[in-house]
Design an enzyme around this catalytic site. Structure first.
Site, mmCIF file in Angstrom:
data_model
loop_
_atom_site.group_PDB
_atom_site.id
_atom_site.type_symbol
_atom_site.label_atom_id
_atom_site.label_comp_id
_atom_site.label_asym_id
_atom_site.label_seq_id
_atom_site.Cartn_x
_atom_site.Cartn_y
_atom_site.Cartn_z
ATOM 1 N N ASP A 138 0.816 -1.218 0.000
ATOM 2 C CA ASP A 138 0.000 0.000 0.000
ATOM 3 C C ASP A 138 0.851 1.272 0.000
ATOM 4 O OD1 ASP A 138 -2.123 -1.845 0.384
ATOM 5 O OD2 ASP A 138 -1.867 -1.701 2.551
ATOM 6 N N GLU B 245 -11.439 1.313 -3.279
ATOM 7 C CA GLU B 245 -10.794 1.683 -2.009
ATOM 8 C C GLU B 245 -9.537 2.476 -2.307
ATOM 9 O OE1 GLU B 245 -9.508 -1.926 -0.015
ATOM 10 O OE2 GLU B 245 -9.015 -2.868 -1.921
#
Length: 527
Positions: A15, A187
């Protein structure tokens, strides 16, 4: 022409949130249940990276005791404005099933090295929060919103709300600004502004083999947002031959020379499926089209194992010393603990100078108080070694070398005590939560003195070794073990971390019997 080799952050570095401040580039990555929280790497050239620090070092900033596997710190966002660094992060307490108990916080610092502030609580409506600093000084916060109700898609879209720095809280109306594409599972939002457009970058498709990154834009920060008709920007889906899979969830940065790059999550599978190193960080050069959309510079949607380096001077860093002699007052940044910080109650570099002393606590299945210190596996070809002094008195005493994914999957070569043999070596293997003692019977070793333990990983195979003070050479112990159960992809439900290698000790009797580790060596090698 110089090239950047991917991944730029090998091993579990998921991420990525990239940031440039002047001539310096920083990447923040998720750490999940591992402490300290968030890892930040620094570069001058986008090619060579070094660990720069972990902002969440105190229990007051991050208390993960009891957090479930793959909970904890999800998808941090690193930003900078008016001389201050801002870090947004989620602490996920529970994520299986209908509900996501996910709490979002902000910490700040004047320097990337810290000290970082106490956290400001923001909200709990979803995860993957991000902060955008607009030209007019206003600050805008986005996160995905979670809908637990039956019949609704749980990834309910991206919401926007203003953040008041003066009041230290979110203020004003909450607006859903984007609901994603047919890829779904939208997301990981980040907002950027260029040439009068607000660009919204989102991850889609989940974090496995359907993963992708999509871009949308609007003239107003609160929308409506138009999806790039050529979406997704990047994905590995539909191309199983690629070395880099799971491409998606990333962020954008420009260089001082006006070049643009996109860093993104990825995975490198073994046996076509098992990413034993976890989710890693790669980078791709991107370009802007005449009509204002961003594209991978090489012309398609698929990630490459190398990309063109920017026109910047190279700044290589000194390579990491593979051997840690534990001669310092604090452990270096490679080392991590599970869920709780290292403190004097269970870890010490001072009680026996030159040794790492760990005091035995709970089992490798505990989500509360483990005595485990470990580092990331960063190569499919790794060797590691430690030497320890440990004299167990009961079978409830253990200490040794651990290869660890989570409480459900790990391998543990350890010294323990058996009533009829005295000091012995045993290999504990846990696969999907099933406990197994590999050596039946355990191997009797010298009853006094130091013992060396060693492991070699070659792709998906692990061989363990030992050497006590009565031996001149290393001796294999146990069979060759398959490591694919220590991966994101081997569990019934998705997982998010990666393999760690380190040292551990347990004392199930509760007396905190110590184990002393003289050194630890971690080396990578070529195929």
């Amino acid at each position: 022409m110089s090239k950047i080799q991917n991944p730029i952050l090998p091993g579990f570095h998921a991420d990525p949130s990239i940031l440039r401040v002047g001539d310096d580039f920083y990447i923040a990555t998720s750490t999940f249940e591992w402490f300290p929280g968030v890892r930040i790497h620094h570069s001058k050239d986008l090619k060579n990276w070094r660990f720069a620090g972990s902002p969440l070092t105190r229990k007051s900033q991050l208390d993960m005791k009891g957090n479930m596997n793959s909970g904890g710190v999800w998808a941090p966002c690193l930003s900078h404005h008016d001389g201050k660094f801002y870090l947004i992060y989620t602490d996920v307490k529970q994520w299986h099933g209908a509900y996501k108990d996910a709490h979002n916080y902000l910490v700040t610092a004047d320097s990337i090295e810290g000290p970082w502030s106490e956290p400001i609580y923001l909200n709990s409506s979803g995860f993957d929060p991000s902060l955008y600093h607009d030209d007019d000084g206003r600050k805008w916060y986005v996160n995905m919103i979670w809908d637990y109700r039956s019949g609704n898609h749980p990834f309910a879209g991206i919401i926007l709300q203003e953040y008041s720095e003066k009041e230290e809280k979110l203020v004003g109306p909450i607006k859903t600004i984007y609901t994603g594409t047919d890829i779904k599972l939208t997301e990981g939002p980040h907002i950027y502004k260029k040439d009068g457009w607000y660009y919204l970058f989102v991850a889609e498709g989940g974090t496995e083999y359907e993963h992708a990154e999509t871009v949308a834009r609007s003239k107003s920060i609160d929308g409506p947002y138009e999806t790039d008709p050529n979406y997704p920007l990047i994905s590995s889906r539909g191309n199983p031959e690629l070395e880099i899979q799971k491409a998606g969830h990333g962020s954008l940065v420009d260089t001082p020379n006006g070049e643009w790059y996109f860093v993104h999550l990825c995975g490198r599978p073994l046996k076509e499926k098992y990413c034993t190193l976890g989710r890693e960080t790669s980078i791709q050069k991107v370009e802007w089209t005449e009509d204002g959309w961003v594209r991978l510079a090489h012309g398609d949607h698929f990630p490459r194992t190398e990309t063109e380096a920017p026109d910047l001077p190279e700044h290589p860093f000194e390579p990491e010393d593979p051997k840690d002699d534990f001669d310092t007052e604090e452990l270096n940044g490679a080392w991590n603990s599970l869920r709780v910080p290292m403190d004097d109650s269970w870890v010490s570099l001072k009680e026996r100078p030159g040794y790492l002393r760990l005091f035995g606590r709970e089992s490798l299945s505990s989500v509360h108080h483990q005595s485990l210190v470990a580092r990331r596996q960063t190569s499919f070809y790794s060797t590691f070694e430690t030497k320890l002094d440990y004299d167990p008195e009961y079978y409830q005493h253990k200490a040794g070398l651990v290869v660890y994914y989570d409480t459900e999957d790990h391998v543990y070569l350890h010294i323990t005590h058996q009533e009829d043999k005295g000091r012995v070596l045993q290999i504990l293997r846990t696969v999907s939560g099933e406990y197994e003692e590999v050596l039946l019977p355990p191997v009797r070793i010298a009853q006094t003195g130091s013992v060396k333990l060693r492991g070699e990983i070659n792709e998906d195979k692990l061989q363990l070794f030992y050497q006590d003070e009565e031996m001149q050479d290393w001796k294999k112990i146990g069979p060759v073990l398959d490591t694919t159960h220590m991966s994101d992809d081997s569990a019934p439900d998705v997982r998010f971390t990666g393999t760690f290698i380190g040292m551990a000790t347990q004392d199930y009797s509760g007396t905190k019997k110590p184990a002393d580790f003289d050194y630890f060596i971690y080396e990578t090698k070529e195929r």
